[in-house]
Design a protein around this motif. Structure first.
Motif, mmCIF file in Angstrom:
data_model
loop_
_atom_site.group_PDB
_atom_site.id
_atom_site.type_symbol
_atom_site.label_atom_id
_atom_site.label_comp_id
_atom_site.label_asym_id
_atom_site.label_seq_id
_atom_site.Cartn_x
_atom_site.Cartn_y
_atom_site.Cartn_z
ATOM 1 N N GLU A 136 -0.359 1.801 -13.211
ATOM 2 C CA GLU A 136 1.092 1.508 -13.273
ATOM 3 C C GLU A 136 1.869 2.637 -13.942
ATOM 4 O O GLU A 136 3.085 2.731 -13.784
ATOM 5 C CB GLU A 136 1.313 0.193 -14.034
ATOM 6 N N ARG A 137 1.160 3.496 -14.701
ATOM 7 C CA ARG A 137 1.840 4.614 -15.363
ATOM 8 C C ARG A 137 2.060 5.805 -14.438
ATOM 9 O O ARG A 137 2.625 6.822 -14.854
ATOM 10 C CB ARG A 137 1.010 5.078 -16.566
ATOM 11 N N GLU A 138 1.573 5.707 -13.209
ATOM 12 C CA GLU A 138 1.737 6.838 -12.279
ATOM 13 C C GLU A 138 3.204 7.006 -11.859
ATOM 14 O O GLU A 138 3.997 6.082 -11.952
ATOM 15 C CB GLU A 138 0.861 6.604 -11.039
ATOM 16 N N GLN A 139 3.478 8.186 -11.355
ATOM 17 C CA GLN A 139 4.842 8.520 -10.925
ATOM 18 C C GLN A 139 5.110 7.966 -9.525
ATOM 19 O O GLN A 139 4.180 7.628 -8.796
ATOM 20 C CB GLN A 139 5.007 10.053 -10.884
ATOM 21 N N SER A 140 6.393 7.979 -9.149
ATOM 22 C CA SER A 140 6.741 7.380 -7.855
ATOM 23 C C SER A 140 6.122 8.142 -6.672
ATOM 24 O O SER A 140 5.813 7.538 -5.654
ATOM 25 C CB SER A 140 8.240 7.239 -7.704
ATOM 26 N N GLU A 141 5.854 9.462 -6.832
ATOM 27 C CA GLU A 141 5.223 10.209 -5.718
ATOM 28 C C GLU A 141 3.842 9.626 -5.405
ATOM 29 O O GLU A 141 3.426 9.551 -4.248
ATOM 30 C CB GLU A 141 5.041 11.706 -6.038
ATOM 31 N N PHE A 142 3.137 9.256 -6.463
ATOM 32 C CA PHE A 142 1.810 8.643 -6.299
ATOM 33 C C PHE A 142 1.945 7.373 -5.456
ATOM 34 O O PHE A 142 1.231 7.177 -4.470
ATOM 35 C CB PHE A 142 1.223 8.333 -7.682
ATOM 36 N N PHE A 143 2.909 6.518 -5.808
ATOM 37 C CA PHE A 143 3.053 5.244 -5.099
ATOM 38 C C PHE A 143 3.620 5.443 -3.691
ATOM 39 O O PHE A 143 3.362 4.634 -2.799
ATOM 40 C CB PHE A 143 3.897 4.263 -5.922
ATOM 41 N N GLN A 144 4.361 6.529 -3.509
ATOM 42 C CA GLN A 144 4.810 6.816 -2.137
ATOM 43 C C GLN A 144 3.613 7.148 -1.251
ATOM 44 O O GLN A 144 3.528 6.714 -0.104
ATOM 45 C CB GLN A 144 5.799 7.988 -2.135
ATOM 46 N N ARG A 145 2.662 7.908 -1.804
ATOM 47 C CA ARG A 145 1.451 8.232 -1.027
ATOM 48 C C ARG A 145 0.628 6.959 -0.780
ATOM 49 O O ARG A 145 0.082 6.760 0.297
ATOM 50 C CB ARG A 145 0.584 9.262 -1.768
ATOM 51 N N VAL A 146 0.559 6.098 -1.814
ATOM 52 C CA VAL A 146 -0.184 4.830 -1.684
ATOM 53 C C VAL A 146 0.409 4.004 -0.544
ATOM 54 O O VAL A 146 -0.302 3.531 0.353
ATOM 55 C CB VAL A 146 -0.130 4.029 -3.017
ATOM 56 N N ARG A 147 1.723 3.867 -0.571
ATOM 57 C CA ARG A 147 2.371 3.021 0.446
ATOM 58 C C ARG A 147 2.191 3.611 1.844
ATOM 59 O O ARG A 147 1.881 2.905 2.803
ATOM 60 C CB ARG A 147 3.857 2.845 0.116
ATOM 61 N N ALA A 148 2.354 4.939 1.946
ATOM 62 C CA ALA A 148 2.217 5.595 3.261
ATOM 63 C C ALA A 148 0.801 5.374 3.802
ATOM 64 O O ALA A 148 0.609 5.158 5.008
ATOM 65 C CB ALA A 148 2.524 7.090 3.133
ATOM 66 N N ALA A 149 -0.198 5.389 2.905
ATOM 67 C CA ALA A 149 -1.578 5.195 3.358
ATOM 68 C C ALA A 149 -1.785 3.765 3.856
ATOM 69 O O ALA A 149 -2.432 3.543 4.880
ATOM 70 C CB ALA A 149 -2.557 5.508 2.230
ATOM 71 N N TYR A 150 -1.222 2.801 3.143
ATOM 72 C CA TYR A 150 -1.328 1.417 3.617
ATOM 73 C C TYR A 150 -0.681 1.300 5.006
ATOM 74 O O TYR A 150 -1.243 0.686 5.911
ATOM 75 C CB TYR A 150 -0.627 0.450 2.654
ATOM 76 N N LEU A 151 0.496 1.882 5.143
ATOM 77 C CA LEU A 151 1.194 1.745 6.431
ATOM 78 C C LEU A 151 0.390 2.396 7.553
ATOM 79 O O LEU A 151 0.321 1.872 8.669
ATOM 80 C CB LEU A 151 2.607 2.342 6.356
ATOM 81 N N ALA A 152 -0.250 3.527 7.252
ATOM 82 C CA ALA A 152 -1.056 4.213 8.275
ATOM 83 C C ALA A 152 -2.259 3.343 8.665
ATOM 84 O O ALA A 152 -2.635 3.271 9.842
ATOM 85 C CB ALA A 152 -1.531 5.565 7.745
ATOM 86 N N ARG A 153 -2.837 2.663 7.681
ATOM 87 C CA ARG A 153 -3.992 1.811 7.991
ATOM 88 C C ARG A 153 -3.563 0.601 8.825
ATOM 89 O O ARG A 153 -4.287 0.154 9.709
ATOM 90 C CB ARG A 153 -4.694 1.349 6.700
ATOM 91 N N ILE A 154 -2.377 0.088 8.531
ATOM 92 C CA ILE A 154 -1.867 -1.050 9.311
ATOM 93 C C ILE A 154 -1.639 -0.617 10.758
ATOM 94 O O ILE A 154 -1.994 -1.318 11.702
ATOM 95 C CB ILE A 154 -0.555 -1.575 8.686
#
Ligand code: TMP
Length: 212
Positions: free
Chosen positions: A157-175
């Motif tokens: 949770e302490r990560e920066q928003s760029e980290f979570f942007q990559r996380v979200r993009a990866a989920y969307l790619a898997r979907i």
């Protein structure tokens, strides 16, 4: 005894996984289904110890490969001690996160790449994959605001928003790559709407299971 079904719940931080997990369980209860609820990282005493190692903020930087291997070490224990025995008993298994989170957080967030996660997935899980994955999506700012209200932040949770942007993009790619398995739910809407989508997806899986 037919194998039970394996459902995983994934989501962005602060997307409301706990509330919706409880809702999903109430649906299974209403159908009289026997199920095991579990979570990753964790799900057994040993795997929960590994979870604590992964989530605790620490001075020494945990290198991404160490993180990846700890996640899969916990998963190996969890699969053999909890998930496979439950499925073999014919129970359904509901896991709060599973390997899609590794593709998202370690593969993309930590930039370790998909290939390494794929190899470990194969090595640790063999053929085991979820039958259905619900992905609860919320815009980063809304999710992080909710997380901040919970108090002390964990190491992720302490990560920066760029980290979570990559996380979200990866989920969307898997979907996108596996639309049959995933249900992408916009969890920023009213809870009743979110839950009606969960009910629809789980209801279809139950119906297909009865027909099979
Ligand atoms: P939680 O927010 O669902 O309790 O999950 C704990 C954290 O662990 C969350 O920030 C996502 C992270 N995580 C990974 O980084 N890799 C994984 O494979 C899993 C299952 C979780």
């Amino acid at each position: 005894m037919p194998l039970g079904k394996f459902i995983t719940l994934e989501g962005m931080e602060g997307a409301g996984k706990s509330t919706n997990l409880a809702y999903l369980c109430s649906m299974l209860d209403a159908q009289g289904l026997v199920y095991t609820v579990t979570r990753e990282p964790g799900g057994t005493p040993l795997a929960e110890e590994i979870r604590r190692l992964l989530l605790a903020p620490r001075e020494e930087k945990m290198v991404p490969l160490c993180e990846l291997l700890l996640v899969f070490a916990a998963r190996a224990q969890h699969i053999e001690a909890v998930i496979l025995p439950a499925l073999k008993r014919g129970e359904w298994v509901i896991s709060d996160r599973f390997t899609d989170a590794t593709f998202a957080y370690q593969g993309a967030g930590r930039e370790l790449g998909t290939a390494r996660v794929n190899e470990l997935e194969q090595f640790v899980q063999g053929e085991l994959r979820p039958d259905l994955t619900l992905f609860l999506d919320v815009p980063l700012d809304i999710g992080m605001q909710r997380v901040a209200k919970r108090g002390e932040l964990d190491r992720f949770e302490r990560e920066q928003s760029e980290f979570f942007q990559r996380v979200r993009a990866a989920y969307l790619a898997r979907i996108e790559a596996d639309p049959e398995r995933f249900i992408h739910i916009d969890a920023s809407r009213e809870l009743s709407i979110v839950q009606s989508e969960i009910a629809k997806a789980a209801g279809e899986l139950m119906k297909n299971t009865k027909q099979a």
